[in-house]
Design an enzyme around this catalytic site. Structure first.
Site, mmCIF file in Angstrom:
data_model
loop_
_atom_site.group_PDB
_atom_site.id
_atom_site.type_symbol
_atom_site.label_atom_id
_atom_site.label_comp_id
_atom_site.label_asym_id
_atom_site.label_seq_id
_atom_site.Cartn_x
_atom_site.Cartn_y
_atom_site.Cartn_z
ATOM 1 N N ASN A 24 -34.125 50.986 78.881
ATOM 2 C CA ASN A 24 -34.567 51.355 77.539
ATOM 3 C C ASN A 24 -35.244 52.725 77.533
ATOM 4 O O ASN A 24 -35.924 53.079 76.573
ATOM 5 C CB ASN A 24 -35.533 50.308 76.989
ATOM 6 C CG ASN A 24 -34.925 48.921 76.968
ATOM 7 O OD1 ASN A 24 -33.810 48.732 76.499
ATOM 8 N ND2 ASN A 24 -35.632 47.944 77.502
ATOM 9 N N HIS B 226 -38.214 39.188 68.836
ATOM 10 C CA HIS B 226 -38.514 39.204 70.269
ATOM 11 C C HIS B 226 -39.508 38.104 70.671
ATOM 12 O O HIS B 226 -40.351 37.693 69.868
ATOM 13 C CB HIS B 226 -39.121 40.574 70.594
ATOM 14 C CG HIS B 226 -39.296 40.867 72.044
ATOM 15 N ND1 HIS B 226 -40.468 40.631 72.715
ATOM 16 C CD2 HIS B 226 -38.442 41.385 72.952
ATOM 17 C CE1 HIS B 226 -40.336 41.015 73.979
ATOM 18 N NE2 HIS B 226 -39.114 41.473 74.144
ATOM 19 N N GLU C 266 -38.213 43.172 63.391
ATOM 20 C CA GLU C 266 -38.051 44.376 64.202
ATOM 21 C C GLU C 266 -37.311 45.389 63.348
ATOM 22 O O GLU C 266 -36.561 44.994 62.453
ATOM 23 C CB GLU C 266 -37.243 44.051 65.471
ATOM 24 C CG GLU C 266 -37.976 43.061 66.348
ATOM 25 C CD GLU C 266 -37.187 42.589 67.565
ATOM 26 O OE1 GLU C 266 -36.280 43.308 68.020
ATOM 27 O OE2 GLU C 266 -37.491 41.497 68.042
ATOM 28 N N SER D 24 -33.529 44.033 69.297
ATOM 29 C CA SER D 24 -33.433 44.415 70.704
ATOM 30 C C SER D 24 -32.134 43.992 71.382
ATOM 31 O O SER D 24 -31.715 44.612 72.343
ATOM 32 C CB SER D 24 -34.623 43.854 71.476
ATOM 33 O OG SER D 24 -34.590 42.443 71.467
ATOM 34 N N ASP E 242 -41.851 45.692 64.186
ATOM 35 C CA ASP E 242 -41.869 46.078 65.601
ATOM 36 C C ASP E 242 -40.796 47.149 65.804
ATOM 37 O O ASP E 242 -39.610 46.874 65.679
ATOM 38 C CB ASP E 242 -41.583 44.830 66.456
ATOM 39 C CG ASP E 242 -41.620 45.117 67.953
ATOM 40 O OD1 ASP E 242 -41.724 46.296 68.337
ATOM 41 O OD2 ASP E 242 -41.520 44.141 68.729
ATOM 42 N N HIS F 65 -37.516 49.486 69.543
ATOM 43 C CA HIS F 65 -36.245 50.179 69.804
ATOM 44 C C HIS F 65 -35.900 51.191 68.706
ATOM 45 O O HIS F 65 -34.781 51.689 68.663
ATOM 46 C CB HIS F 65 -35.111 49.159 69.967
ATOM 47 C CG HIS F 65 -35.380 48.217 71.099
ATOM 48 N ND1 HIS F 65 -35.087 48.533 72.410
ATOM 49 C CD2 HIS F 65 -35.968 46.997 71.131
ATOM 50 C CE1 HIS F 65 -35.462 47.536 73.189
ATOM 51 N NE2 HIS F 65 -36.005 46.593 72.437
ATOM 52 N N LYS G 264 -40.622 52.232 76.428
ATOM 53 C CA LYS G 264 -39.171 52.372 76.260
ATOM 54 C C LYS G 264 -38.841 53.855 76.046
ATOM 55 O O LYS G 264 -38.896 54.615 76.990
ATOM 56 C CB LYS G 264 -38.684 51.417 75.184
ATOM 57 C CG LYS G 264 -38.754 49.993 75.750
ATOM 58 C CD LYS G 264 -38.486 48.865 74.820
ATOM 59 C CE LYS G 264 -38.583 47.555 75.605
ATOM 60 N NZ LYS G 264 -38.845 46.390 74.787
HETATM 61 C C1 LIG Z 1 -39.684 45.260 75.010
HETATM 62 C C2 LIG Z 1 -40.117 44.764 73.700
HETATM 63 C C3 LIG Z 1 -41.453 44.453 73.458
HETATM 64 C C4 LIG Z 1 -42.484 44.459 74.546
HETATM 65 O O1 LIG Z 1 -42.862 45.742 74.909
HETATM 66 P P1 LIG Z 1 -43.393 45.996 76.385
HETATM 67 O O2 LIG Z 1 -44.166 47.240 76.271
HETATM 68 O O3 LIG Z 1 -42.181 46.104 77.252
HETATM 69 O O4 LIG Z 1 -44.241 44.819 76.770
HETATM 70 C C5 LIG Z 1 -41.811 44.087 72.181
HETATM 71 N N1 LIG Z 1 -40.911 43.985 71.196
HETATM 72 C C6 LIG Z 1 -39.611 44.251 71.400
HETATM 73 C C7 LIG Z 1 -38.657 44.123 70.260
HETATM 74 C C8 LIG Z 1 -39.161 44.629 72.657
HETATM 75 O O5 LIG Z 1 -37.877 44.850 72.865
#
Ligand SMILES: *Cc1c(COP(=O)(O)O)cnc(C)c1O
Length: 401
Positions: A53, A139, A185, A189, A214, A217, A248
């Site tokens: 990512n 997620h 989101e 993801s 969130d 991505h 990411k």
């Molecule tokens: C990876 C991810 C997280 C968690 O983030 P980290 O910093 O890796 O703990 C949260 N939400 C989504 C949608 C993700 O893909």
């Protein structure tokens, strides 16, 4: 009373592991040497990496390595305590400021990672007597945060705003004084598609609900200067809680919430994963702050353009009519065994495209999940597209979900 013996304990674990293997759900850690990048040393072989990512290729960016090394020299390796006790070193404060500035919000608060951000934030905002309405594809950290909160949980089918509206109507009637919190989101993801944010905002305003988006991505991939989909759609003022990760596209580690000053102050006072956890290493915060600033420089903008151009090129190579909506390309396979088989066929050609299976995605919806980064070359992309075409010709993908 039966005393559990050491043997029955081991036998129980082995039974579980056997089932895991039989269901083609076995996972294992493989050694990776060297840095992250479009090509990696994986299990002793050099392969093209479509699994990470690290969308902008910042995980091994020389400028950020330098910042982190310098910060280790100045601030040491650890924070020593929670930020509320004695761990609030200046890089943490600077990171919060850089994030608020980048996201154009009044304030921001950084955490050790995105996962702890979600499980600390959601229960700080809602609890018993409140209702969380969550997209089916959210997620694991949002699911866990929602469960931990004690609020009543309703899950709406992926991106179905009409169903969400019905649930909101139900929730308003049943909990007239409760808080309503919608979780989604911006870019999903495992599917790489977008949430209908404009529609979500309209419906949440109708019912006086709050919206958490969130952008794990979305940030670093979409929007002006990589600010994310919320900013792309001009919704920054309408989304109460913007969440993201620094691990990411931003290449380092950490998570954050961006929003109003009152929101951040509430989290400082109520968010358990923030209060009761040692602050991340100050050097991590320094590197993350540098990454947030770097994406806004001309070099950062050029890097983002390279990612966009790779998304466009991927679509051209695969005869798709529109550009890939994000950097995540799901290749539907279906069966778990088949997905694993397909991933190893790619690996034989030196292409690391991981299989994603239950519980990350629903059973029978296994897929290959390919991620594009700014640093993939035209040859990298062509190699995967060619192999996909061949396997399509073989009929390997005839059983798509
Ligand atoms: C990876 C991810 C997280 C968690 O983030 P980290 O910093 O890796 O703990 C949260 N939400 C989504 C949608 C993700 O893909």
């Amino acid at each position: 009373m039966i005393e559990p013996t050491a043997q029955s304990w081991t036998a129980m674990l082995e039974e579980e592991l056997k089932l895991q293997r039989e269901r083609h759900l076995w996972r294992e850690l493989r050694p990776l040497d060297g840095t992250q990048g479009p090509e990696i040393e994986w299990a002793g072989r050099r392969v093209v990496n479509f699994s990470s990512n690290d969308y902008l290729g910042l995980a091994a960016e020389p400028v950020l390595i330098e910042v982190m090394q310098e910060a280790v020299g100045r601030y040491g390796v650890g924070a020593g305590a929670s930020r509320l006790i004695s761990g609030n070193q200046s890089p943490h404060r600077q990171l919060d400021e850089a994030l608020a500035d980048f996201k154009k919000t009044e304030a921001a608060l950084s955490y050790s990672c995105g996962f702890s951000t979600a499980v600390g934030t959601i229960p700080a905002l809602v609890g018993t007597g409140d209702v969380i309405l969550m997209d089916k594809l959210c997620h694991a950290c949002l699911v866990d945060g929602a469960r931990l909160s004690g609020a009543t949980l309703r899950i709406f089918p992926h991106n179905e705003v009409g169903r969400l509206e019905e649930q909101l109507r139900w929730a308003r009637a049943k909990f007239p004084h409760g808080r309503l919190l919608i979780l989604t989101e911006s870019v999903f993801s495992m599917d790489g598609d977008w949430a209908p944010l404009r529609e979500l905002v309209a419906v949440k305003e109708k019912f006086g609900a709050w919206l958490l988006v969130d952008e794990a991505h979305g940030v670093g991939v979409l929007g002006p200067g990589g600010r994310g989909l919320v900013e792309e759609l001009g919704l920054s003022d309408a989304v109460e809680i913007q969440m993201g990760t620094l691990g990411k596209a931003l290449g380092v580690a950490g998570g954050y919430i961006a929003g109003s000053r009152a929101l951040v102050d509430l989290l400082i006072n109520r968010s358990r994963s923030f209060i009761f956890s040692t602050a991340p290493p100050p050097a991590q915060a320094a590197a993350a702050a540098a990454a947030v600033r770097w994406v806004q420089t001309p070099d950062g903008i050029t890097r983002l353009e390279a990612l966009t151009s790779n998304r466009r090129q991927w679509s051209d190579l695969n005869d798709a009519e529109t550009m890939a909506p994000s950097a995540i390309i799901p290749i539907a396979v279906g069966g778990e065994g088949r997905a694993v088989e397909m991933a190893s066929a790619f690996l034989q050609e030196g292409l690391f495209v991981p299989a994603v299976r239950f519980p990350t995605v629903p059973k029978g919806k296994a897929r290959l999940r390919l991620t594009l980064t700014a640093r993939h070359t035209a040859e990298h992309l062509r190699a995967v597209a060619d192999l996909l075409k061949i396997r399509r010709g073989d009929g390997f993908f005839d059983k798509l979900f």
